[in-house]
Motif scaffolding. Structure first.
Motif, PDB file in Angstrom:
ATOM      1  N   ILE A 123      31.242  46.781  38.304  1.00 17.28           N
ATOM      2  CA  ILE A 123      31.426  46.092  37.038  1.00 17.28           C
ATOM      3  C   ILE A 123      31.138  44.604  37.250  1.00 17.28           C
ATOM      4  N   HIS A 132      30.314  52.598  41.193  1.00 15.89           N
ATOM      5  CA  HIS A 132      29.500  51.904  40.191  1.00 15.89           C
ATOM      6  C   HIS A 132      30.199  50.598  39.826  1.00 15.89           C
ATOM      7  N   TRP A 159      36.236  52.708  33.344  1.00 19.03           N
ATOM      8  CA  TRP A 159      34.821  52.392  33.410  1.00 19.03           C
ATOM      9  C   TRP A 159      33.995  53.514  34.023  1.00 19.03           C
ATOM     10  N   TRP A 160      33.272  53.226  35.096  1.00 19.91           N
ATOM     11  CA  TRP A 160      32.225  54.123  35.576  1.00 19.91           C
ATOM     12  C   TRP A 160      32.702  54.962  36.765  1.00 19.91           C
ATOM     13  N   HIS A 177      33.519  42.001  32.250  1.00 19.33           N
ATOM     14  CA  HIS A 177      34.594  42.988  32.159  1.00 19.33           C
ATOM     15  C   HIS A 177      35.976  42.341  32.232  1.00 19.33           C
ATOM     16  N   THR A 215      36.414  50.124  43.357  1.00 19.55           N
ATOM     17  CA  THR A 215      35.810  50.838  42.220  1.00 19.55           C
ATOM     18  C   THR A 215      36.432  52.209  42.004  1.00 19.55           C
TER      19      THR A 215
END
Length: 399
Positions: free
Chosen positions: A339, A337, A332-333, A343, A322
């Motif tokens: 996905i 966090h 993204w985040w 995605h 991530t």
């Protein structure tokens, strides 16, 4: 700055239609694309259902005439998510009309159909038209990262590959017939539906290709109730029964050639009868100095073993994929966090649009899709005649 529009037509609107619609809607919001996809028209056979899909998924218009849509000069991209039996006709027509084509996997129902699609894509390429087959699991960040680790030599020379795709949605013998159980529509059963994903993912990560296979196919339930007219999959089945004409489970061994996996062996399994398994796609790659393990049901994780670690510290370690340094994740985040499944389709749209606007060939190409089709065909031929090894390219010798 305003981006030039890329007007998209989607042929089909089932499960994959929902996933692709989400991707066309989301990708331009999170990735800096040089063109703006516009969800122009969705095409289906039934006008009421197609209109409902248009409204639910956010398409501008709905149509029941795919030929007219493909011929429309205002359409730039044709996204094919209909059953496999329609792929060759729609994709070839779209390419000849100068449309970029994204086509769901498997590319076609037969090798001959896939070859026709490759020929059309090669001709269209001369005019700047691009074609890509939708093996979306390549776009799982952990899988793209696994490929990087292999390319960097982190696990050494690959010796063994294990790829399994296990589902259980057909375990109820009284579950109704669907198009996926009809060979004339689907081409094959578990082998092509989910086995194709296992094949492509293993080859993508290792950089190798299956050169020969030895397989077994099995159909456990040969008849299923037909659905009554207008009844959905969750509705009441009729008293009439239809013949299941595809495999329920596929098992095969494979020999790989090329890249770090040259000479490696692989074991593959695809089944929709693995009781308790909902979407169990796993890959394990064993090398001379390490190994990689992936499980789609923990899709934000990759497990890496490196034999260079001290004896007291050896073992698979969990990597949470991530970080912004990981493939696709910077869009993204914040770190940590997670996905999800959807995605991968946004990443697919991102890569496809990037290729179109850059004037480069997207990957996986129709040629890649043809190779997978040849592997599927070789497994079927091996299972049918009981041969120990069947080459994946006609006329070649087993590896």
């Amino acid at each position: 700055m305003a981006r030039r529009p890329l007007r998209v037509a989607m042929i089909g609107h089932g499960f994959m239609g929902a996933a692709h619609s989400q991707a066309w809607r989301t990708a331009p919001r999170f990735f800096d694309l040089d063109a703006e996809p516009e969800m122009t028209v969705v095409v289906g056979r039934d006008p009421d259902r197609t209109e409902a899909a248009r409204e639910q998924y956010g398409w501008q218009t709905a149509s029941t005439d795919w030929r007219a849509v493909v011929a429309d000069p205002d359409i730039d991209v044709v996204d094919v998510v209909s059953p496999g039996s329609s792929h060759v006709e729609v994709a070839v027509a779209a390419l000849r009309a100068g449309k970029h084509v994204l086509c769901e996997k498997p590319l076609a129902n037969t090798v001959a159909e896939a070859e026709a699609m490759v020929a059309a894509a090669a001709e269209a390429r001369q005019h700047g038209v691009r074609a890509m087959v939708g093996f979306s699991y390549r776009r799982v960040p952990a899988i793209a990262f696994a490929r990087q680790l292999v390319q960097d030599g982190r696990i050494g020379t690959i010796r063994q590959v294990r790829a399994l795709y296990l589902q259980d949605w057909l375990t109820d013998e009284e579950g109704p017939m669907t198009w996926r159980l009809d060979k004339s529509l689907a081409g094959s059963g578990s082998l092509g539906d989910i086995g194709a994903h296992a094949i492509d993912m293993a080859e993508f990560v290792t950089g190798a290709q299956l050169a020969s296979v030895s397989g077994t196919l099995e159909t456990f339930v040969h008849e299923r109730p037909l659905l009554g007219e207008g009844v959905g999959l969750s509705g009441t089945a009729s008293s009439e029964r239809g013949q299941v004409t595809v495999d329920d489970a596929a098992f095969f061994l494979g020999r790989l050639t090329g890249g770090a996996a040259d000479g490696a062996i692989g074991t593959f399994e695809a089944t929709r009868y693995a009781t308790g398994r909902k979407n169990g796609l796993t890959l394990e790659v064993s090398g001379s100095t390490g190994a990689i393990q992936f499980d789609l049901e923990s899709m934000n994780e990759l497990r890496l073993y490196e034999s260079s670690a001290p004896a007291g510290e050896q073992g698979f370690r969990r990597i949470l994929v991530t970080e912004p340094e990981h493939p696709y994740m910077a869009a993204w985040w914040p770190t940590g966090h997670l996905i999800g499944y959807e995605h991968t389709f946004s990443h697919q749209v991102k890569d496809f649009v990037d290729a179109i606007t850059a004037g480069t060939d997207p990957s996986p190409s129709f040629e890649d899709g043809l190779h997978v089709q040849r592997v599927l065909d070789a497994v079927e031929r091996s299972a049918a005649d009981g041969s120990s090894w069947t080459p994946t390219t006609t006329g070649s010798e087993p590896a």
